[in-house]
Scaffold this motif. Structure first.
Motif, PDB file in Angstrom:
ATOM      1  N   GLY A 212       0.796  -1.221   0.000  1.00 32.07           N
ATOM      2  CA  GLY A 212       0.000   0.000   0.000  1.00 32.07           C
ATOM      3  C   GLY A 212       0.828   1.270   0.000  1.00 32.07           C
ATOM      4  O   GLY A 212       2.003   1.283  -0.380  1.00 32.07           O
ATOM      5  N   LYS A 213       0.175   2.357   0.451  1.00 36.95           N
ATOM      6  CA  LYS A 213       0.796   3.680   0.505  1.00 36.95           C
ATOM      7  C   LYS A 213       0.874   4.151   1.950  1.00 36.95           C
ATOM      8  O   LYS A 213       0.232   3.572   2.827  1.00 36.95           O
ATOM      9  N   PRO A 214       1.637   5.216   2.228  1.00 37.56           N
ATOM     10  CA  PRO A 214       1.647   5.773   3.597  1.00 37.56           C
ATOM     11  C   PRO A 214       0.238   6.169   4.024  1.00 37.56           C
ATOM     12  O   PRO A 214      -0.502   6.792   3.271  1.00 37.56           O
ATOM     13  N   ARG A 215      -0.154   5.781   5.235  1.00 35.72           N
ATOM     14  CA  ARG A 215      -1.481   6.055   5.763  1.00 35.72           C
ATOM     15  C   ARG A 215      -1.425   5.885   7.281  1.00 35.72           C
ATOM     16  O   ARG A 215      -0.349   5.634   7.823  1.00 35.72           O
ATOM     17  N   ALA A 216      -2.566   6.000   7.949  1.00 34.15           N
ATOM     18  CA  ALA A 216      -2.560   5.889   9.409  1.00 34.15           C
ATOM     19  C   ALA A 216      -2.006   4.540   9.865  1.00 34.15           C
ATOM     20  O   ALA A 216      -1.321   4.453  10.887  1.00 34.15           O
TER      21      ALA A 216
ATOM     22  N   ALA B 264     -16.024  -5.831   3.325  1.00 37.22           N
ATOM     23  CA  ALA B 264     -14.657  -6.063   3.810  1.00 37.22           C
ATOM     24  C   ALA B 264     -14.500  -5.519   5.219  1.00 37.22           C
ATOM     25  O   ALA B 264     -15.076  -4.482   5.568  1.00 37.22           O
ATOM     26  N   SER B 265     -13.718  -6.205   6.025  1.00 41.47           N
ATOM     27  CA  SER B 265     -13.481  -5.787   7.409  1.00 41.47           C
ATOM     28  C   SER B 265     -12.107  -5.133   7.537  1.00 41.47           C
ATOM     29  O   SER B 265     -11.092  -5.711   7.168  1.00 41.47           O
ATOM     30  N   PHE B 266     -12.119  -3.908   8.014  1.00 43.84           N
ATOM     31  CA  PHE B 266     -10.920  -3.133   8.323  1.00 43.84           C
ATOM     32  C   PHE B 266     -11.303  -2.113   9.391  1.00 43.84           C
ATOM     33  O   PHE B 266     -12.488  -1.839   9.584  1.00 43.84           O
ATOM     34  N   PRO B 267     -10.329  -1.489  10.024  1.00 48.34           N
ATOM     35  CA  PRO B 267     -10.652  -0.323  10.847  1.00 48.34           C
ATOM     36  C   PRO B 267     -10.924   0.878   9.941  1.00 48.34           C
ATOM     37  O   PRO B 267     -10.336   0.999   8.869  1.00 48.34           O
ATOM     38  N   PHE B 268     -11.807   1.761  10.368  1.00 42.13           N
ATOM     39  CA  PHE B 268     -12.039   2.991   9.615  1.00 42.13           C
ATOM     40  C   PHE B 268     -10.735   3.760   9.461  1.00 42.13           C
ATOM     41  O   PHE B 268     -10.419   4.303   8.408  1.00 42.13           O
ATOM     42  N   SER B 269      -9.977   3.825  10.560  1.00 42.84           N
ATOM     43  CA  SER B 269      -8.883   4.777  10.664  1.00 42.84           C
ATOM     44  C   SER B 269      -7.730   4.550   9.705  1.00 42.84           C
ATOM     45  O   SER B 269      -6.917   5.432   9.525  1.00 42.84           O
TER      46      SER B 269
ATOM     47  N   ALA C 250      -7.999   2.068   6.734  1.00 46.17           N
ATOM     48  CA  ALA C 250      -8.196   1.241   5.554  1.00 46.17           C
ATOM     49  C   ALA C 250      -9.393   1.610   4.703  1.00 46.17           C
ATOM     50  O   ALA C 250      -9.246   1.850   3.510  1.00 46.17           O
ATOM     51  N   HIS C 251     -10.587   1.613   5.241  1.00 49.52           N
ATOM     52  CA  HIS C 251     -11.764   1.853   4.415  1.00 49.52           C
ATOM     53  C   HIS C 251     -11.592   3.111   3.565  1.00 49.52           C
ATOM     54  O   HIS C 251     -11.809   3.096   2.352  1.00 49.52           O
ATOM     55  N   GLY C 252     -11.192   4.200   4.220  1.00 48.49           N
ATOM     56  CA  GLY C 252     -11.001   5.444   3.483  1.00 48.49           C
ATOM     57  C   GLY C 252      -9.732   5.436   2.653  1.00 48.49           C
ATOM     58  O   GLY C 252      -9.732   5.838   1.486  1.00 48.49           O
ATOM     59  N   ALA C 253      -8.646   4.953   3.244  1.00 47.62           N
ATOM     60  CA  ALA C 253      -7.356   4.969   2.552  1.00 47.62           C
ATOM     61  C   ALA C 253      -7.384   4.115   1.284  1.00 47.62           C
ATOM     62  O   ALA C 253      -6.739   4.453   0.285  1.00 47.62           O
ATOM     63  N   TYR C 254      -8.142   3.020   1.298  1.00 44.88           N
ATOM     64  CA  TYR C 254      -8.247   2.165   0.121  1.00 44.88           C
ATOM     65  C   TYR C 254      -9.376   2.598  -0.808  1.00 44.88           C
ATOM     66  O   TYR C 254      -9.604   1.975  -1.851  1.00 44.88           O
ATOM     67  N   GLY C 255     -10.106   3.650  -0.426  1.00 48.16           N
ATOM     68  CA  GLY C 255     -11.168   4.170  -1.290  1.00 48.16           C
ATOM     69  C   GLY C 255     -12.412   3.301  -1.356  1.00 48.16           C
ATOM     70  O   GLY C 255     -13.208   3.411  -2.301  1.00 48.16           O
TER      71      GLY C 255
ATOM     72  N   ALA D  44      -7.222   9.819  12.056  1.00 46.61           N
ATOM     73  CA  ALA D  44      -7.821   9.263  10.841  1.00 46.61           C
ATOM     74  C   ALA D  44      -9.319   9.021  11.029  1.00 46.61           C
ATOM     75  O   ALA D  44     -10.113   9.275  10.123  1.00 46.61           O
ATOM     76  N   ASP D  45      -9.717   8.533  12.202  1.00 40.65           N
ATOM     77  CA  ASP D  45     -11.142   8.344  12.472  1.00 40.65           C
ATOM     78  C   ASP D  45     -11.879   9.676  12.384  1.00 40.65           C
ATOM     79  O   ASP D  45     -12.978   9.774  11.827  1.00 40.65           O
ATOM     80  N   ALA D  46     -11.269  10.714  12.966  1.00 40.79           N
ATOM     81  CA  ALA D  46     -11.885  12.042  12.948  1.00 40.79           C
ATOM     82  C   ALA D  46     -12.027  12.570  11.528  1.00 40.79           C
ATOM     83  O   ALA D  46     -12.938  13.344  11.225  1.00 40.79           O
ATOM     84  N   LYS D  47     -11.145  12.139  10.646  1.00 41.23           N
ATOM     85  CA  LYS D  47     -11.193  12.584   9.252  1.00 41.23           C
ATOM     86  C   LYS D  47     -12.201  11.778   8.434  1.00 41.23           C
ATOM     87  O   LYS D  47     -13.036  12.356   7.722  1.00 41.23           O
ATOM     88  N   TRP D  48     -12.136  10.445   8.538  1.00 46.26           N
ATOM     89  CA  TRP D  48     -12.865   9.606   7.597  1.00 46.26           C
ATOM     90  C   TRP D  48     -14.325   9.394   7.951  1.00 46.26           C
ATOM     91  O   TRP D  48     -15.189   9.397   7.059  1.00 46.26           O
TER      92      TRP D  48
END
Length: 341
Positions: A38-42, A210-215, A217-222, A279-283
């Motif tokens: 992946g890319k840099p993210r939380a 798909a199961s991921f944390p919000f902070s 993955a869900h947002g970071a992977y679009g 990240a949670d506060a953002k997404w």
């Protein structure tokens, strides 16, 4: 007066200089590569901080280069890469190697009572300090350095939202290890694919959720771009990812560098925890703004699921460990007592 001030400043610099020098650990030039997808993210914030702190503490003489995008190896090949010496360190999930890392999967059991990331930090550090865990990793030729602290996973997906737990029956879900077993009890069909494959799976309809944390993955992977709902209080558990190093690379380090690896963990963990909160506060507000439906469940529904899923999944893991002569009960007790403390 001016000369006195200059003299005082000079004296102060001399007095401070040894303390500053003591903060920098001397040693040889060492360069590691760290394989990460992946890319840099939380999710990667703590890993990047870990690398940065190691370089700072050694005056740039010990560098850990984080190589993104699976350029060195795919998520499922990172363990192999460590074992053959293709790179020195890597992030990987035990869920990708269940047959090779059965005790590591104890941390991935569903519904473990770990209330927050500060508690999770204490739990994972105690867990990997256990002799049985050290032995499992040693047999694979690796050593634990750090764990990515992740919040409870939630699901995001397309199609009809699962308004009740019964609605999960037949849904194809990207869910690994204990979470996958817990979802199977609801009638869902767990699918094991790497994080970078999820977007395509949802887009093509081969995966419903798909199961991921919000902070991280869900947002970071679009995934929110191709989904229409998400759960916010399912809280089935966590699939942990570890930063591991090959025993060969670790053994070649001078002792002072090994100490640095231990000393920087606390600050890296603190950075990790804050990055997840940010990240949670953002997404999460963005998911709401995008019109995704927030699916929640009653306490009664969740408790029924916990009662039907946690006990059999835990019991099965304990039995497999006992049959293999492993202290699985001792390790589960360690998780529970550390979390409670």
């Amino acid at each position: 007066m001016k000369s006195l001030i200059i003299a005082a400043v000079a004296t102060l610099c001399i007095a401070v200089a040894p303390a500053v020098a003591a903060d920098t650990v001397d040693g040889p030039e060492v360069n590691w590569k760290l394989s990460l997808w992946g890319k840099p993210r939380a999710f990667t914030a703590g890993i990047d901080k870990f690398s940065e702190l190691v370089s700072e503490r050694t005056g740039g003489r010990f560098k850990i280069e984080v190589v993104y995008g699976g350029q060195l190896a795919s998520p499922r090949e990172n363990l192999d890469g460590l074992q053959i010496g293709a790179f020195e360190s890597a992030v990987l999930a035990a869920a990708f190697h269940p047959g090779k890392m059965p005790l590591s999967l104890g941390l991935d059991l569903p519904f473990l009572p770990v209330p927050d990331l500060e508690t999770r930090q204490k739990v994972v550090e105690a867990y990997f300090a256990h002799p049985a865990m050290k032995e499992e990793l040693k047999n694979l030729g690796v050593r634990h350095l750090y764990t990515v602290l992740a919040p409870q996973f939630e699901f995001m997906g397309g199609g009809e939202p699962p308004e009740t737990l019964d609605d999960w029956n037949g849904k194809r879900v990207r869910a690994l290890a204990g979470i996958g077993e817990a979802m199977a009890i609801l009638g869902a069909v767990p699918i094991s694919i790497s994080p970078t494959e999820v977007y395509t799976g949802l887009e093509r309809g081969t995966v419903d959720a798909a199961s991921f944390p919000f902070s991280y993955a869900h947002g970071a992977y679009g995934l929110h771009e191709i989904s229409n709902w998400y759960t916010s209080n399912l809280n089935p558990g966590v699939t942990h990812a570890q930063l591991l190093v090959s025993l060969g690379a670790y053994g070649a380090l001078p002792e002072q560098y090994r100490k640095v690896l231990e000393e920087v963990k606390a600050e890296a963990y603190a950075f990790n925890i804050q990055a997840m909160a940010d990240a949670d506060a953002k997404w999460i507000p963005l998911f709401k703004e995008a019109g995704l439906k927030d699916v929640t469940y009653t306490d009664e529904e969740r408790q029924q699921w916990i009662d039907s899923a946690a006990k059999p999944v835990w019991t099965n893991w304990l039995k497999e460990g006992a049959d293999a002569g492993k202290p699985s009960q001792e390790l589960l007790d360690l998780i529970l007592t550390t979390a409670k403390q």
